[in-house]
Design an enzyme around this catalytic site. Structure first.
Site, PDB file in Angstrom:
ATOM      1  N   TYR A  91       8.105   0.368  15.794  1.00 38.31           N
ATOM      2  CA  TYR A  91       8.160  -0.465  14.584  1.00 38.31           C
ATOM      3  C   TYR A  91       9.323  -1.452  14.666  1.00 38.31           C
ATOM      4  CZ  TYR A  91       7.828  -1.389   9.514  1.00 38.31           C
ATOM      5  OH  TYR A  91       7.685  -1.970   8.275  1.00 38.31           O
ATOM      6  N   SER A  96      10.524  -7.139   8.319  1.00 38.90           N
ATOM      7  CA  SER A  96      11.091  -5.958   7.655  1.00 38.90           C
ATOM      8  C   SER A  96      12.609  -6.025   7.807  1.00 38.90           C
ATOM      9  CB  SER A  96      10.574  -4.703   8.374  1.00 38.90           C
ATOM     10  OG  SER A  96      11.284  -3.546   7.972  1.00 38.90           O
TER      11      SER A  96
HETATM   12  P1  NAD Z   1       0.096  -0.474   3.278  1.00 39.21           P
HETATM   13  O1  NAD Z   1      -0.210   0.719   4.100  1.00 39.21           O
HETATM   14  O2  NAD Z   1       0.131  -0.360   1.786  1.00 39.21           O
HETATM   15  O3  NAD Z   1      -0.921  -1.657   3.629  1.00 39.21           O
HETATM   16  C1  NAD Z   1      -1.231  -1.975   4.960  1.00 39.21           C
HETATM   17  C2  NAD Z   1      -2.425  -2.905   4.965  1.00 39.21           C
HETATM   18  O4  NAD Z   1      -2.725  -3.207   6.328  1.00 39.21           O
HETATM   19  C3  NAD Z   1      -3.685  -2.277   4.366  1.00 39.21           C
HETATM   20  O5  NAD Z   1      -4.434  -3.276   3.719  1.00 39.21           O
HETATM   21  C4  NAD Z   1      -4.435  -1.784   5.604  1.00 39.21           C
HETATM   22  O6  NAD Z   1      -5.842  -1.667   5.420  1.00 39.21           O
HETATM   23  C5  NAD Z   1      -4.093  -2.894   6.574  1.00 39.21           C
HETATM   24  N1  NAD Z   1      -4.252  -2.506   7.963  1.00 39.21           N
HETATM   25  C6  NAD Z   1      -3.695  -1.468   8.626  1.00 39.21           C
HETATM   26  N2  NAD Z   1      -4.132  -1.447   9.891  1.00 39.21           N
HETATM   27  C7  NAD Z   1      -4.972  -2.496  10.028  1.00 39.21           C
HETATM   28  C8  NAD Z   1      -5.745  -3.002  11.097  1.00 39.21           C
HETATM   29  N3  NAD Z   1      -5.759  -2.422  12.297  1.00 39.21           N
HETATM   30  N4  NAD Z   1      -6.518  -4.085  10.870  1.00 39.21           N
HETATM   31  C9  NAD Z   1      -6.543  -4.685   9.648  1.00 39.21           C
HETATM   32  N5  NAD Z   1      -5.828  -4.254   8.599  1.00 39.21           N
HETATM   33  C10 NAD Z   1      -5.057  -3.168   8.800  1.00 39.21           C
HETATM   34  O7  NAD Z   1       1.485  -1.008   3.854  1.00 39.21           O
HETATM   35  P2  NAD Z   1       2.615  -1.974   3.251  1.00 39.21           P
HETATM   36  O8  NAD Z   1       3.800  -1.147   2.994  1.00 39.21           O
HETATM   37  O9  NAD Z   1       2.072  -2.841   2.183  1.00 39.21           O
HETATM   38  O10 NAD Z   1       2.945  -2.826   4.550  1.00 39.21           O
HETATM   39  C11 NAD Z   1       2.550  -4.165   4.715  1.00 39.21           C
HETATM   40  C12 NAD Z   1       3.475  -4.845   5.699  1.00 39.21           C
HETATM   41  O11 NAD Z   1       4.794  -4.851   5.157  1.00 39.21           O
HETATM   42  C13 NAD Z   1       3.575  -4.149   7.059  1.00 39.21           C
HETATM   43  O12 NAD Z   1       3.662  -5.113   8.077  1.00 39.21           O
HETATM   44  C14 NAD Z   1       4.868  -3.372   6.944  1.00 39.21           C
HETATM   45  O13 NAD Z   1       5.440  -3.142   8.188  1.00 39.21           O
HETATM   46  C15 NAD Z   1       5.688  -4.324   6.118  1.00 39.21           C
HETATM   47  N6  NAD Z   1       6.827  -3.705   5.439  1.00 39.21           N
HETATM   48  C16 NAD Z   1       6.655  -2.686   4.556  1.00 39.21           C
HETATM   49  C17 NAD Z   1       7.763  -2.142   3.930  1.00 39.21           C
HETATM   50  C18 NAD Z   1       7.662  -1.046   2.930  1.00 39.21           C
HETATM   51  O14 NAD Z   1       8.713  -0.504   2.534  1.00 39.21           O
HETATM   52  N7  NAD Z   1       6.473  -0.679   2.456  1.00 39.21           N
HETATM   53  C19 NAD Z   1       9.039  -2.638   4.211  1.00 39.21           C
HETATM   54  C20 NAD Z   1       9.173  -3.663   5.129  1.00 39.21           C
HETATM   55  C21 NAD Z   1       8.055  -4.202   5.723  1.00 39.21           C
END
Ligand code: NAD
Length: 265
Positions: A160, A147
């Site tokens: 985080y 991130s």
């Molecule tokens: P999201 O909530 O849309 O998706 C998260 C996914 O992780 C889902 O498929 C969920 O079922 C799965 N998940 C959650 N807990 C779990 C567990 N214990 N076991 C198995 N699966 C699990 O989130 P996102 O925004 O797509 O985030 C995905 C990644 O990207 C994360 O690591 C997040 O930190 C990172 N990220 C997101 C952003 C953003 O702005 N959305 C920015 C930077 C980094």
């Protein structure tokens, strides 16, 4: 290797791929012909729909493993199941993640433990289990979804930010340990992406400031992301495709921001 499906004989495991960024990356790899092991939570009918959708992209195999990424024994089982059912793991995308926003003195201990387990330790477990097979077969791409918070901090996101800085460090260590092998390890550092994880923060901001959802989105972007636009899962999917390609063989141990200028400030 056919040009139409450059990843035809490849197998990708993408954690947390039933939603958001992970799903965007799984779709992009499926479009290139890779077989996919999905992982993540969700209703069976929704997951079956995703399996149908992704397999119809190239006619390849798409499976789902429901491992809880906070549980090392379930992670081990998922790696074994992927290798036995799909034959190998060529692309490992460590993406599953959760968020909790709170001042450190109020931060619930169970949320700290869950964030460190899911956002950081899970990548240690998948990597240690998948690496022997990659080294034996002579190919591997490990992509850790960190991130902007892997590079800079924000208040009220202690767990985080700690986990994401940690995964950037893990990425560099794995890249060095694999430096003389055909296995690469890199991190992608997205800025704001409008997924359910961020929508919760938009909702909280709208409620706190008594503003509309659209104004809360603009407000969130204005605070950190100079482009004023969200990064998309599709754009991140294409960056993952590049990391998996032959052209990226010498890209090792980087933390590559795709963040609308967030960390350039
Ligand atoms: P999201 O909530 O849309 O998706 C998260 C996914 O992780 C889902 O498929 C969920 O079922 C799965 N998940 C959650 N807990 C779990 C567990 N214990 N076991 C198995 N699966 C699990 O989130 P996102 O925004 O797509 O985030 C995905 C990644 O990207 C994360 O690591 C997040 O930190 C990172 N990220 C997101 C952003 C953003 O702005 N959305 C920015 C930077 C980094």
């Amino acid at each position: 290797m056919s040009q139409a499906n450059p990843f035809r004989s490849k197998v990708a495991l993408v954690t947390g791929s039933t939603s958001g960024i992970g799903l965007g990356i799984a779709r992009a790899l499926a479009e290139q012909g890779a077989d996919i092991m999905l992982n993540g939570f969700g209703e069976t009918s929704m997951i079956n729909g995703l399996i149908q959708e992704l397999s119809s992209m190239h006619g390849g195999r798409v499976l789902h493993h429901g491992a809880d990424m906070s549980k090392p024994s379930e992670i081990e089982d998922m790696i074994r199941a992927t290798e036995s059912k799909l034959g190998r793991i060529d692309f490992l995308v460590n993406n599953a993640g959760i968020q909790h926003v709170s001042a450190i003195e109020d931060f619930p201990v169970d949320r700290w433990d869950a964030i460190i387990a899911i956002n950081l330790s899970s990548a240690f477990h998948t990597t240690r289990c998948a690496l022997p097979g990659m080294k034996k077969r002579g190919f591997g791409r490990i992509i850790n979804i960190a991130s902007a918070h892997g590079l800079v901090a924000s208040a009220n996101k202690s767990a985080y930010v700690a986990a994401k800085h940690g995964i950037v460090g893990l990425t560099k260590t794995v890249a060095l340990e694999c430096a003389s092998t055909p296995v690469t390890c890199n991190a992608i550092c997205p800025g704001w992406v409008l997924t359910p994880l961020v929508q919760k923060q938009v909702d909280a901001r709208a409620a706190e400031k008594k503003i509309s959802n659209d104004d809360a989105k603009r407000d969130l972007l204005a605070e950190k992301q100079p482009s004023g636009e969200f990064v998309t899962p599709e754009q991140l999917g294409q960056l993952a495709v590049f990391f998996c390609s032959d052209a990226a063989t010498q890209v090792r141990g980087v933390a590559w921001a795709m963040d609308g200028g967030w960390t350039a400030q």
